[in-house]
Design an enzyme around this catalytic site. Structure first.
Site: not given
Ligand code: GLC
Length: 737
Positions: A271
């Site tokens: 993430d």
């Molecule tokens: C975020 C989220 C994730 C998302 C990623 C990209 O912090 O936790 O669900 O897909 O960043 O935006």
């Protein structure tokens, strides 16, 4: 023999295809330098600094996220394909969570429809729109089971039940990925957040989770396993540590479970900065150790925190990460790039006619919104009939085009939102006078100066429709709430409207279950609509006037009080279950003896029942379940059992009911939940019409991870119910030998 030959002919090409695919990957891998391999593991967020060009040209960047300009995608892709040494295309990612331009209800709302078809269709539409703008990969579906309304990200999930989340999550994967990932209407799915992120302690986002092995296997992992079986191309690790191990460093989950057990052959992405956040977790000392732990644990691609590109060369030189590990990660990434057809068709066809907001897309979004609305109460005021000549439409969410779209909307445009006000005016403005007053400017607004005008409008109306709830920002990532009643002066607005004595219909548009007991008591009818998206207005207008009967069912338990959390239907029985006749706090005599109240599991001041149970939802019609019967009452391992019920529409409206099948394994090698959803079906019936509704269960459906941590359907007695929600009493039973 013939069959064998037939299947050989069928499987042979598949096998050859897989072999050819692996050959292509290995051929390419054999030409790559170590730096180029590490470059594939590096994803950056698009910015207009211009620095990205050089990184792409030198093969240091394998993926970008957050770019949705097809011309710019093509420009950058041309650098990768034509100017880098090996011409490996970029994979472009984006959070296309519940629509790209045409916005569908937030996923928890889609879950309320209990309709995999509508979820798959919505994902397919999102994929077609996103791919047309250069997006190859979405970071969805979110499969995090959540049992806590304080957690803002439940909005992006599919509710509290593993079976519902498994069925709908798989449907979303199929919708995004279509028949062939290389089609220009398909995008790679990314199942997230692996794992148990929704069990954040206190419902506080990013907080630690403490999910023990049995619960992990029987509740939090199943939706991911189902989605892997549905062919999910990628998976994202979660921010939380579970029992002290951050997900981006959890070798057991990423290698033993995901790869060895489930044979996942896609790639794992972290993430956003979740790898270097392992330093904040206190699990790693510095970015270099974070890179080492994440790579060795099985995270193939790093989202934006650059620890791989900066540290893997040294880690490999020092023997702390092997080239084989890097090769495996790169193989996984290249496999999905090949499957997406990026080597053969790296560019977006910008000449193609736009599919954004296509009429069919808007229609599907409206249908999804209609099916996602849950009727919680109706004393008969709905549907509105032709005696209604004047409506007072009140509330901060009645005409909130931005907030109606809900959380995680990067590309949807509020200008395209059709709000309840606009829809009522467009569709019913000829037959009904609509007096609109916000009453309260926005959901958090404490300014009560607008309430008088709202009351005045109510006094001269035949019916009051109050549309309240949550602005979009109040749910979603990092947006946990410690108090979950209606914010601002909304409660006061409702109370003042109630005092007018006019029939009061309350529509709640929110991103989570809210504490709505008082508003429910005040309402003559209540509709609950989890941020319904672009077409939420026409959907709600059609339901208000009975063009379509509400059919949604709650995908999450609605507790009465925050203090009851966590509260969910599929709980264990405990040794002292709530009996239902317990003494409540107001009935306790003075100086009551210590043990006089009996000892069972409940709250003196709130009991043990929720406000609404999982699966609950009313309709404009009524439904009767009778004649529940099984085709056998003794089942052998490997057999199937069919349960049938007669379902009758006993009301006067054509309507759709979501029939639900639950089981209970009465005795297990570990305690089993008092109910488990194992089937659901949407059944449309005309007034007075009956249907025989059947569900087939295989013994595999009864399996769970028991004391030996093996997935087994254990012999013994089971109860089985079919009904309109998880409180159903229509019960029978069978025995598994
Ligand atoms: C975020 C989220 C994730 C998302 C990623 C990209 O912090 O936790 O669900 O897909 O960043 O935006």
């Amino acid at each position: 023999m013939k069959n064998l030959l037939f299947f050989a002919c069928l499987l042979l090409p598949l096998g050859m295809h897989a072999q050819q695919e692996e050959q292509r990957i290995n051929d390419l891998l054999s030409k790559m330098t170590l730096e180029e391999k590490i470059g594939q593991m590096n994803q950056l967020s698009y910015d207009r600094s211009g620095d990205l060009d050089a990184g792409i040209r030198s093969g240091q960047i394998g993926s970008l996220l957050n770019i949705v300009d097809p011309a710019e995608v093509n420009r950058l892709q041309a650098i990768a394909v034509k100017e880098s040494r090996l011409g490996i295309p970029l994979i472009i990612g984006r959070d296309v969570i519940h629509g790209f331009k045409t916005i569908f209800p937030i996923p928890i709302g889609q879950a309320a429809a209990f309709n995999p078809g509508i979820v798959e269709e919505g994902a397919a539409i999102a994929a077609a729109e996103a791919r047309s703008m250069g997006v190859h990969w979405t970071f969805a579906p979110m499969l995090d089971i959540s049992r806590d309304p304080r957690w803002g990200r439940l909005a992006e999930g599919l509710g509290e039940d593993p079976y519902l989340a498994s069925v709908l999550g798989s449907a979303m994967v199929r919708g995004f990925q279509g028949k062939n990932l290389s089609d220009n209407t398909s995008i790679a799915a990314c199942i997230k957040h692996f794992v148990a992120y929704g069990a954040a302690e206190g419902g506080r986002d990013y907080n630690s989770t403490n999910i023990p092995p049995y619960l992990m296997r029987n509740v939090y992992l199943p939706p991911f396993k189902a989605a892997v079986e549905a062919g999910a191309a990628t998976l994202m690790t979660s921010f939380n540590d579970n029992d002290g191990i951050p997900a981006s460093g959890n070798t057991f989950l990423l290698r033993n479970v995901l790869r060895d057990e489930w044979k996942f052959d896609g790639f794992v992405v972290s993430d956003w900065a979740s790898i270097t956040e392992m330093i904040a977790h206190g699990f790693c000392a510095d970015p270099k150790e974070a890179a080492m732990k994440a790579t060795n644990a099985g995270v193939d691609m790093e989202m934006v925190s650059r620890s791989y590109i900066r540290n893997l060369p040294a880690l490999i030189k020092e023997g702390k990460v092997s080239v084989q590990t890097v090769d495996e990660a790169v193989r996984n990434i290249l496999r999905i790039k090949f499957r997406l057809g990026l080597f053969d068709h790296p560019y977006v066809d910008v000449a193609k006619p736009s599919v954004l907001y296509a009429e069919a897309h808007l229609k599907a979004a409206q249908k999804a919104a209609e099916e996602s609305v849950v009727l919680l109460k109706n004393t008969g005021v709905l549907p509105l009939n032709n005696t209604v000549k004047t409506i007072a439409l009140i509330g901060p969410m009645a005409d909130a085009p931005h907030d109606q779209l809900g959380t995680w909307v990067f590309d949807g445009e509020k200008a395209r939102t059709i709000t309840p006000l606009a829809a009522l005016q467009q569709q019913y403005g000829q037959q009904v006078k609509i007096n609109y007053e916000k009453g309260v400017a926005y959901s958090r607004d404490n300014n009560t100066s607008g309430i008088a005008a709202a009351v005045k409008a109510a006094q001269s109306a035949d019916v009051v429709v109050a549309v309240v709830g949550e602005e979009a920002i109040l749910s979603g990532e990092a947006h946990s709430l410690a108090a979950w009643e209606l914010k601002g002066a909304q409660k006061q607005l409702i109370a003042e409207l109630k005092k007018t004595g006019k029939p009061l219909v309350i529509i709640v548009i929110a991103g989570r279950p809210l504490a709505i007991q008082h508003e429910l008591d005040a309402a003559d009818a209540m509709l609950y609509s989890f941020h319904p998206g672009t077409m939420g207005g026409p959907a709600l207008a059609g339901i208000l006037f009975g063009k379509v009967a509400p059919s949604g069912k709650l995908p999450m338990t609605f507790p009465k009080e925050m203090g009851q959390i966590p509260m969910y239907y599929n709980h264990n029985n405990t040794g002292r279950p709530f009996r239902g006749n317990e003494t409540m706090i107001d009935d306790i005599p003075l100086e009551a003896a210590q043990t006089s109240l009996g000892n069972s599991s409940y709250y003196l001041d709130a009991g043990a029942a929720p406000l609404f149970p999982f699966g609950f939802g009313l309709s404009y019609s009524t439904f009767d379940y009778t004649n529940l019967r099984l085709d056998k009452t003794t089942l052998k391992q490997g057999e199937t059992l069919t349960a049938t019920v007669t379902l009758k529409n006993t009301g006067s409206y054509e309507a759709t009911e979501v029939a639900q099948l639950y089981i209970r394994d009465l005795v297990g090698s570990i305690a089993r939940p008092v109910k488990e959803l194992k089937g659901f079906k949407r059944v449309a019936l005309k007034a007075g019409e009956s249907a025989e509704v059947s569900f087939t269960l295989h013994t595999d459906d009864l399996a769970f991870y028991g004391i030996d941590m093996k997935e087994v359907a254990e012999p013994g007695a089971f109860k089985l119910w079919i009904g309109g929600d998880s409180n159903t009493k229509l019960e029978t039973g069978f025995t598994l030998e």
